[in-house]
Design an enzyme around this catalytic site. Sequence first.
Site, PDB file in Angstrom:
ATOM      1  CB  SER A  76      -9.422  -6.500   1.281  1.00  0.00           C
ATOM      2  OG  SER A  76      -9.880  -6.177  -0.015  1.00  0.00           O
ATOM      3  CE  LYS A 122      -4.547 -10.433  -2.512  1.00  0.00           C
ATOM      4  NZ  LYS A 122      -3.226 -10.930  -2.899  1.00  0.00           N
ATOM      5  N   GLY A 152      -9.523  -3.425  -1.577  1.00  0.00           N
ATOM      6  CA  GLY A 152     -10.847  -3.194  -2.154  1.00  0.00           C
ATOM      7  C   GLY A 152     -11.975  -3.182  -1.144  1.00  0.00           C
ATOM      8  CG  HIS A 156      -8.933  -9.531  -0.523  1.00  0.00           C
ATOM      9  ND1 HIS A 156      -7.854  -8.711  -0.704  1.00  0.00           N
ATOM     10  CD2 HIS A 156      -8.666 -10.300   0.561  1.00  0.00           C
ATOM     11  CE1 HIS A 156      -6.961  -8.953   0.242  1.00  0.00           C
ATOM     12  NE2 HIS A 156      -7.430  -9.917   1.022  1.00  0.00           N
TER      13      HIS A 156
END
Length: 131
Positions: free
Chosen positions: A99, A31, A101, A58
């Site tokens: 990601s 990531k 998030g 992340h």
Amino acid sequence: MMASKVNSDNADNNEKLKPINDVEIEEGTFKYVLIKVKDRSTKQFKHIVRGFCWADFHADIYEDVEEKLHKEGVQCSCPGGGRIKHSPSSKTISVYGYSQGYGRPDHSITVEILKKHYPQYEDITWSNDGY
């Protein structure tokens, strides 16, 4: 002169931004996050790339970097993250995904930063495909 989307004008000469490495990534598939760092007093900014195999999320990467850089007097924000596949032996880097998030960053910014950092690499590409 128009500022690039990677850095603001004269960001390379900014005393707070200059010592911050543009790229810190590992070998393998992991990531990554694109981080915008800004000098609070001058409003100059630059983007940096951070990616590590140890990160489960992340946010693990972003929170670690943000905590360190906040102490240096710079403000951080995360326009997004994804994945990087980095093969030093074949001199290739592939940037892709997003990601959950932070969302999907502009991978072209990430690739521009990576190409500057790894001028000897033959193939640095990006795609919005994948997770």
